[in-house]
Structure formats: C-alpha cells, structure tokens
Motif scaffolding. Structure first.
Motif, PDB file in Angstrom:
ATOM      1  N   THR A   1      29.908   0.203  33.927  1.00 59.22           N
ATOM      2  CA  THR A   1      29.712   0.298  35.379  1.00 59.22           C
ATOM      3  C   THR A   1      30.392  -0.853  36.098  1.00 59.22           C
ATOM      4  N   HIS A   2      30.346  -2.044  35.505  1.00 61.13           N
ATOM      5  CA  HIS A   2      31.034  -3.203  36.104  1.00 61.13           C
ATOM      6  C   HIS A   2      32.511  -2.896  36.319  1.00 61.13           C
ATOM      7  N   HIS A   3      33.156  -2.358  35.306  1.00 58.84           N
ATOM      8  CA  HIS A   3      34.588  -2.087  35.397  1.00 58.84           C
ATOM      9  C   HIS A   3      34.870  -0.857  36.272  1.00 58.84           C
ATOM     10  N   VAL A   4      33.954   0.094  36.273  1.00 57.12           N
ATOM     11  CA  VAL A   4      34.074   1.260  37.153  1.00 57.12           C
ATOM     12  C   VAL A   4      34.101   0.817  38.613  1.00 57.12           C
ATOM     13  N   MET A   5      33.221  -0.118  38.961  1.00 59.75           N
ATOM     14  CA  MET A   5      33.157  -0.576  40.361  1.00 59.75           C
ATOM     15  C   MET A   5      34.438  -1.293  40.758  1.00 59.75           C
ATOM     16  N   HIS A   6      35.022  -2.035  39.817  1.00 58.88           N
ATOM     17  CA  HIS A   6      36.320  -2.653  40.105  1.00 58.88           C
ATOM     18  C   HIS A   6      37.385  -1.591  40.340  1.00 58.88           C
ATOM     19  N   ALA A   7      37.365  -0.555  39.506  1.00 57.79           N
ATOM     20  CA  ALA A   7      38.394   0.484  39.593  1.00 57.79           C
ATOM     21  C   ALA A   7      38.264   1.318  40.862  1.00 57.79           C
ATOM     22  N   ILE A   8      37.035   1.609  41.243  1.00 59.37           N
ATOM     23  CA  ILE A   8      36.852   2.503  42.396  1.00 59.37           C
ATOM     24  C   ILE A   8      37.113   1.766  43.702  1.00 59.37           C
ATOM     25  N   GLY A   9      36.858   0.467  43.716  1.00 58.60           N
ATOM     26  CA  GLY A   9      37.240  -0.388  44.843  1.00 58.60           C
ATOM     27  C   GLY A   9      36.890   0.172  46.208  1.00 58.60           C
ATOM     28  N   GLY A  10      37.893   0.193  47.101  1.00 57.94           N
ATOM     29  CA  GLY A  10      37.679   0.624  48.478  1.00 57.94           C
ATOM     30  C   GLY A  10      37.309   2.084  48.608  1.00 57.94           C
ATOM     31  N   ARG A  11      37.528   2.880  47.568  1.00 59.89           N
ATOM     32  CA  ARG A  11      37.134   4.302  47.654  1.00 59.89           C
ATOM     33  C   ARG A  11      35.629   4.437  47.835  1.00 59.89           C
ATOM     34  N   MET A  12      34.892   3.434  47.412  1.00 60.44           N
ATOM     35  CA  MET A  12      33.452   3.427  47.646  1.00 60.44           C
ATOM     36  C   MET A  12      33.148   3.566  49.134  1.00 60.44           C
ATOM     37  N   TRP A  13      34.050   3.002  49.962  1.00 56.16           N
ATOM     38  CA  TRP A  13      33.884   3.040  51.418  1.00 56.16           C
ATOM     39  C   TRP A  13      34.653   4.199  52.055  1.00 56.16           C
ATOM     40  N   GLY A  14      35.402   4.940  51.238  1.00 56.46           N
ATOM     41  CA  GLY A  14      36.114   6.094  51.786  1.00 56.46           C
ATOM     42  C   GLY A  14      37.548   5.833  52.169  1.00 56.46           C
ATOM     43  N   PHE A  15      38.131   4.732  51.696  1.00 62.08           N
ATOM     44  CA  PHE A  15      39.538   4.488  52.026  1.00 62.08           C
ATOM     45  C   PHE A  15      40.287   3.917  50.834  1.00 62.08           C
ATOM     46  N   THR A  16      41.585   4.067  50.886  1.00 57.19           N
ATOM     47  CA  THR A  16      42.488   3.407  49.956  1.00 57.19           C
ATOM     48  C   THR A  16      43.690   2.936  50.762  1.00 57.19           C
TER      49      THR A  16
ATOM     50  N   ARG B   1      37.368   0.599  58.870  1.00 56.40           N
ATOM     51  CA  ARG B   1      38.021  -0.030  57.718  1.00 56.40           C
ATOM     52  C   ARG B   1      38.339  -1.494  58.017  1.00 56.40           C
ATOM     53  N   GLN B   2      38.886  -1.761  59.189  1.00 55.31           N
ATOM     54  CA  GLN B   2      39.237  -3.136  59.544  1.00 55.31           C
ATOM     55  C   GLN B   2      37.987  -4.006  59.606  1.00 55.31           C
ATOM     56  N   ALA B   3      36.908  -3.457  60.119  1.00 55.98           N
ATOM     57  CA  ALA B   3      35.658  -4.210  60.201  1.00 55.98           C
ATOM     58  C   ALA B   3      35.122  -4.521  58.810  1.00 55.98           C
ATOM     59  N   ILE B   4      35.146  -3.527  57.918  1.00 50.35           N
ATOM     60  CA  ILE B   4      34.660  -3.735  56.555  1.00 50.35           C
ATOM     61  C   ILE B   4      35.496  -4.791  55.844  1.00 50.35           C
ATOM     62  N   GLU B   5      36.810  -4.703  55.978  1.00 48.86           N
ATOM     63  CA  GLU B   5      37.694  -5.656  55.302  1.00 48.86           C
ATOM     64  C   GLU B   5      37.596  -7.058  55.895  1.00 48.86           C
ATOM     65  N   SER B   6      37.117  -7.156  57.137  1.00 57.49           N
ATOM     66  CA  SER B   6      37.001  -8.467  57.774  1.00 57.49           C
ATOM     67  C   SER B   6      35.726  -9.203  57.359  1.00 57.49           C
ATOM     68  N   ARG B   7      34.782  -8.504  56.747  1.00 64.29           N
ATOM     69  CA  ARG B   7      33.506  -9.109  56.371  1.00 64.29           C
ATOM     70  C   ARG B   7      33.650  -9.813  55.030  1.00 64.29           C
TER      71      ARG B   7
END
Length: 243
Positions: A137-152, A103-109
């Motif tokens: 879909t544009h707004h869905v991606m904003h809403a899902i946010g970090g959950r796409m990567w498996g974290f909140t 998570r820290q690595a993803i957020e650092s990129r």
C-alpha cells in the motif's frame, strides 16, 4: 438589488459561509484573483470581519480544499477494493472539474491539514481493507500520486499564459508548417501525437481526450496493483531480486 443586499446583511457571517463564498468566487474569477479583500466585497463585509473566521489566506485555502474534499464521494460500501478505488478517484476528478482552481490550491498546500490527512487515511484504507499489505500500500500510494485527487500532469499541455493560442485559432497553413518543423526535429513525439484522432474541444491544449487518458492510466495502475497483490509482492523481496 436592495433586497439582495439586505438579505446578505441579515445572513450571519460564519466560517462555512466564508468558505462557500470563497469557493464560488474562485470558480468565477480564478485562483490567482482570489483575495481577502475581494472576498470581503463579495460577502458585503469589511476584510477584518473575515479574519474572525479564518486567520489568513493560507487558512482560507486550507478550508477551501476541505470543502472540495467534502464533495468527493466516500468509499462505496459493498464494493471490492478495485471498484471502490476507481469510483473514488473518478468522484474526485468530477469535483476537480467543477472547480478549475482546485488543482492549484491542492498543490499549493505544503502542510497536511486534518481534512487532507483524513482523506489520505480513508483512501489508503481501501487498499488495506482489500487485503493489501502495508508495504504494498505504501508503494501504491506513491504510484497513484495526484490521481488520488483526480488529476495528472498532462503530456501534451498547451503553453500557459495569455499569448497561448489554441490550435483552432492558428491558420491551417501555419499549423501545417509548424507540424512539418516539429516532425523534422522531434519525429517520435509527432508520431505518437498524430497517431490518434484529437478532440479540439478537450480541456487539454492539444485536444487529447483527457478523460480517456486519465482512466486508461488509472486502470493500468489498478491492474498492476492487483497483479502484485495476488503475487504477494513485498518491497524487501523486490529489492533482493534486483541485487
């Protein structure tokens, strides 16, 4: 030990080996302790040898994130969009849990690498393939946010740092006094925090069942996306409705 060192020396150094070793090292020592020098020691080479395969630490971290993405299951064939998205997100979460540094690595990129863009494109494609408009879909991606990567961001995370103590380490009397003080000043927070049983073995500091909470929020979002999709939602109409 001598045989192990000889085997390491015989194994040619390449980008894949550098990245896999960096991932394993970060798993063992943590994100903050990962350095090019320490990685070189783990590989049994001089630091300059690593720079033939990754230009700098930023490129190393980009490659580690790409390795992580490679562990996430691709979209499941034959699934409806909702099931496909749910399975993909939970696969990403399992990958994240295998690598606490991720998570820290993803957020650092800050720059989107081809691997990250490929993942985002594939993820977006599951909604488009399910018949969602590009607008929704544009707004869905904003809403899902970090959950796409498996974290909140967890609601009740414990304070970070070496001085933070888990609830189990605090004497019962002290915990009761702390709770009483909290209830007097923050009655609403205490009311919801104490409304359910807590698992002190959870990875979340205050013992919330983080997997349950993650899936609860994910399913809530997916149900909402499904409803908007069935209604033929558009941002243009939504904005007009608000005026």
């Amino acid at each position: 030990m001598t045989q192990q060192l000889e085997a390491t020396a015989r194994t040619p150094l390449n980008r894949e080996r550098v990245l896999q070793t960096a991932v394993s090292l970060a798993d063992a020592v943590g994100f903050e302790s990962l350095s090019m020098r320490r990685l070189a020691e783990e590989l049994g080479v001089v630091p300059m040898a690593i720079y033939k395969h990754v230009a700098n630490k930023d490129e190393l971290l980009d490659g580690m994130v790409a390795t992580l993405i490679g562990e996430i299951d691709p979209p499941a064939p034959g699934q409806d969009w909702k099931s496909a998205v749910r399975l993909r997100v939970l696969s990403a979460r399992r990958a994240l849990q295998r690598h606490p540094w991720a998570r820290q690595a993803i957020e650092s990129r800050t720059n989107k690498t081809p691997a990250v863009l490929d993942y985002m494109d594939s993820f977006t494609g599951m909604f488009l393939a399910g018949g969602f408009s590009a607008d929704l879909t544009h707004h869905v991606m904003h809403a899902i946010g970090g959950r796409m990567w498996g974290f909140t961001q967890e609601l009740f995370d414990a304070p970070a740092g070496p001085t933070a103590a888990s609830p189990a380490e605090i004497p019962a009397e002290a915990r009761a006094a702390m709770l009483e003080q909290m209830a007097a000043r923050y009655p609403n927070i205490v009311a919801i925090a104490t409304s359910v049983d807590h698992d002190e073995g959870s990875v979340v500091g205050h013992g919330c069942d983080d997997q349950f909470e993650f899936e609860f929020a994910l399913d809530l979002l997916l149900d909402g996306f499904e409803r908007l999709h069935e209604q033929g939602w558009s941002s243009t109409q939504a904005k007009l409705d608000r005026t």
